[in-house]
Design an enzyme around this catalytic site. Structure first.
Site, PDB file in Angstrom:
ATOM      1  N   HIS A  23       0.813  -1.218   0.000  1.00  0.00           N
ATOM      2  CA  HIS A  23       0.000   0.000   0.000  1.00  0.00           C
ATOM      3  C   HIS A  23       0.852   1.275   0.000  1.00  0.00           C
ATOM      4  CE1 HIS A  23      -3.944   1.607  -0.024  1.00  0.00           C
ATOM      5  NE2 HIS A  23      -4.507   0.593   0.601  1.00  0.00           N
ATOM      6  N   ASP A  40      -2.457   3.228  -4.251  1.00  0.00           N
ATOM      7  CA  ASP A  40      -3.721   3.183  -3.532  1.00  0.00           C
ATOM      8  C   ASP A  40      -4.611   2.089  -4.116  1.00  0.00           C
ATOM      9  OD1 ASP A  40      -2.976   5.291  -1.877  1.00  0.00           O
ATOM     10  OD2 ASP A  40      -3.663   6.789  -3.311  1.00  0.00           O
TER      11      ASP A  40
END
Length: 456
Positions: free
Chosen positions: A427, A431
């Site tokens: 992450h 996104d």
């Protein structure tokens, strides 16, 4: 109640508001008392051995005087620990050594403790420490009755943090049996964790030395247990997976896809190359080709994170790894420059590396340098997984088994060949929108391979 003075039995007069038997009388309580028969808060506490009442009798300033009510307790609420004199708790011999229904021993001098200050309302009930006699402190700062002196303490426990109390409840520990390592014997979270570890290991030690003992994570063993060293491939894999889980904040998304058309394309390609003696195209090779096309559309996923410089490093070439299970353990051979290879070229290289892995002849160069990994756990007969990213890469595509399932196809219910695809990504490098776009493109190519032609 009857008492003994100098070997003679005497009967104390009843308390005001009580019958001679000790039960409450009908009617309002006497002045200075509440309905329970105990005296109201005030400077004076019950009379002497010779008689008297809660409102008149021996002066409250005599700390050697005590009386008991019908329950065998010192008369008068707060008088359970002595009488209140001049802002101090005066604990007489009876209060220091109460014995309900039995003989008293160990009479000694009175002990004076400062009274806790009253709150705004002036009531003792507002202070949770009111009416509690603190344990005596020895010359070395140790409290009598503490675990260091042997046996659990019946008085207050030296705990401030609610978190420590909750942790002790969850571990099933009696805080009175835990020795604190904090200031003045304060029990800390580390003390509870050490005590819990000793309980698991079957050890009984009420006074541990601070900083000494077995680590909390020590494994409980059994007779006949086998220990297998984490060495070789197994040790290298374990270290890499553990590092990945420690460093990478991973997330996973997944989708089901209709792979019927993909299997039909594979069958057609193999039929066309059969006469020319070409090597058969594997499903993994088709998915590898789709993956390289998806990475060309989303290059931010072909990356790594430089933690020392706090930078995301996007890599120009795709070196595609694929998980292969061997007798020696899990290995990840790497197809170099996968983005520049054709589907047939990918299939040939994947086949060669797979054979080398099974034979145990892979070179270090063929096992390192990957930038993205395919994980075909469908060969184990499972549908889905949330794999651990192959550190230091940033993402991994998982492929489940392809099985016939009911599927709505062109507005009608039909039996189709369905596969579950899962995508695990770092992450830090992207996104959810980028990850979802990547996985959606892969699923679209699986369901309609013609979409891949537009990306070539």
């Amino acid at each position: 109640m009857p008492g003994s003075v100098n070997g003679r039995v005497r009967q104390d007069p009843p308390l005001p508001g009580r019958s001679p038997s000790g039960s409450p009388l009908d009617g309002p309580p006497a002045a200075g008392q509440v309905g329970t028969g105990l005296p109201a808060r005030g400077p004076a506490v019950g009379g002497a051995h010779g008689g008297g009442s809660a409102t008149s009798g021996t002066p409250a300033g005599d700390p050697t005087v005590s009386r008991t009510d019908a329950f065998g307790l010192p008369a008068g609420g707060a008088a359970a620990i002595g009488s209140a004199v001049g802002g101090e708790i005066v604990a007489g011999p009876d209060a220091l050594g109460p014995d309900v229904g039995g003989a008293r021993t160990g009479r000694g001098p009175s002990v004076r403790r400062p009274l806790p200050e009253s709150g705004p309302t002036g009531g003792a009930a507002d202070d949770p420490s009111a009416g509690t006699l603190a344990p005596e402190v020895g010359p070395h700062g140790r409290r009598h009755g503490s675990p260091q002196d042997g046996g659990p303490q019946d008085g207050p426990v030296a705990v401030i943090s609610p978190l420590v109390r909750r942790l002790a409840r969850e571990r099933g520990l009696d805080l009175r049996r835990v020795s604190g390592s904090g200031p003045d014997g304060l029990i800390l979270r580390a003390d509870v964790e050490r005590a819990a570890a000793r309980e698991v290991d079957g050890e009984v030690s009420e006074a541990p030395t601070v900083g000494v003992g077995k680590p909390v994570g020590q494994v409980r063993t059994q007779d006949g247990a086998e220990r297998i060293p984490l060495r070789g491939i197994r040790g290298a894999v374990a270290e890499k997976l553990a590092r990945s889980r420690r460093e990478i904040p991973e997330a996973t998304c997944w989708v089901d896809a209709d792979a019927t058309e993909l299997l039909a394309v594979r069958a057609a390609m193999n039929a066309a190359g059969q006469g020319a003696g070409a090597e058969r195209i594997s499903v993994l090779a088709l998915l590898a080709r789709i993956t390289t096309a998806a990475l060309a559309r989303h290059p931010e996923l072909n990356a790594t994170v430089d933690t020392e410089r706090n930078e995301i490093v996007r890599l120009p070439a795709v070196h595609l790894g694929f998980a292969a299970q061997t007798e020696r353990g899990l290995v990840v051979p790497v197809v170099r420059d996968a983005g520049s290879r054709s589907t047939a070229g990918l299939s040939a290289e994947i086949g060669r590396l797979t054979r080398a892995a099974r034979e145990g002849v892979l070179t270090p160069g063929e096992l390192t340098g990957g930038t993205f990994t395919l994980n075909n756990y469908g060969v184990f007969g499972v549908d889905g997984s949330t794999p651990i990213i192959n550190h230091p890469e940033a993402a991994m595509l998982g492929i489940g088994r392809i099985v016939p399932k009911p599927w709505v196809y062109r507005g009608e219910l039909a039996v189709r060949q369905v596969v579950q695809l899962s995508f695990t990504f770092d992450h830090r490098v992207c996104d959810g929108g980028v990850a979802g776009g990547f996985l959606r493109f892969v699923a679209d190519c699986v369901e309609n391979p013609a979409v891949l032609l537009a990306a070539v």
